[in-house]
Design a protein around this motif. Structure first.
Motif, short mmCIF file in Angstrom:
data_model
loop_
_atom_site.label_atom_id
_atom_site.label_comp_id
_atom_site.label_asym_id
_atom_site.label_seq_id
_atom_site.Cartn_x
_atom_site.Cartn_y
_atom_site.Cartn_z
N VAL A 42 0.77 -1.15 0.01
CA VAL A 42 0.00 -0.08 0.11
C VAL A 42 0.84 1.20 0.08
N ALA A 43 0.70 1.82 -1.17
CA ALA A 43 1.41 3.32 -0.99
C ALA A 43 0.80 4.52 -0.58
N GLU A 44 -0.44 4.61 -0.57
CA GLU A 44 -1.27 5.73 -0.12
C GLU A 44 -2.58 5.31 0.51
N ILE A 45 -3.01 5.66 1.69
CA ILE A 45 -4.24 5.47 2.23
C ILE A 45 -5.09 6.70 2.34
N ILE A 46 -6.25 7.11 1.69
CA ILE A 46 -7.01 8.20 2.05
C ILE A 46 -8.49 7.68 2.72
N ASP A 47 -8.81 8.52 3.47
CA ASP A 47 -10.05 8.39 4.41
C ASP A 47 -11.21 9.19 3.57
N ALA A 48 -12.00 8.29 2.93
CA ALA A 48 -12.87 8.97 2.13
C ALA A 48 -14.03 9.76 2.92
N ARG A 49 -13.99 9.49 4.42
CA ARG A 49 -14.90 10.44 5.33
C ARG A 49 -14.31 11.86 5.34
N LYS A 50 -12.93 11.70 5.29
CA LYS A 50 -12.32 13.15 5.47
C LYS A 50 -12.14 13.93 4.17
N ASN A 51 -11.61 13.31 3.06
CA ASN A 51 -11.16 13.49 1.94
C ASN A 51 -12.45 13.07 0.73
N VAL A 52 -13.58 13.80 0.76
CA VAL A 52 -14.52 13.56 -0.20
C VAL A 52 -14.06 13.80 -1.57
#
Length: 86
Positions: free
Chosen positions: A3-13
Motif C-alpha cells: 500500500v502506497a497511500e491510504i485516503i479516508d473517504a470520510r475526511k477527503n470526499v
C-alpha cells in the motif's frame, strides 16, 4: 502487494470531477456492485456511464477504491477482489 497511500473517504470526499481525473490515469476500471461487476476503459465517450456506476447516492466516489498500477477498482465484489488477490 504494498500500500502506497491510504485516503479516508470520510475526511477527503472525492466528487465526480475528482473521480474522473483519477480514472483518466487508468487503462482499465473495474466497478463492483453487490454480485455484479463491470469493466470499462476510461474515455470521454464512457464518462457519464462510468460516473453513474462509480459514484454513490451522495455523488461521492464509492468506497473502497484501489489503484493497482494502471488499473482502478471501485466498489466491492467478492469475485473482483478474489481476482486481484489471486
Amino acid at each position: 502487494m504494498q500500500v502506497a497511500e491510504i485516503i479516508d473517504a470520510r475526511k477527503n470526499v472525492i466528487k465526480a470531477e475528482g473521480a474522473w481525473e483519477l480514472f483518466q490515469d487508468a487503462d482499465t476500471l473495474h466497478v463492483g456492485r453487490g454480485k455484479k461487476t463491470a469493466v470499462y476503459t476510461p474515455d470521454s465517450e464512457s464518462k457519464e456511464e462510468i460516473l453513474k456506476v462509480s459514484l454513490g447516492r451522495t455523488g461521492n466516489l464509492r468506497a473502497p477504491t484501489l489503484r493497482v498500477g494502471k488499473v482502478m477498482y471501485v466498489g466491492y465484489n467478492d469475485a473482483m477482489y478474489g481476482e486481484l488477490i489471486g
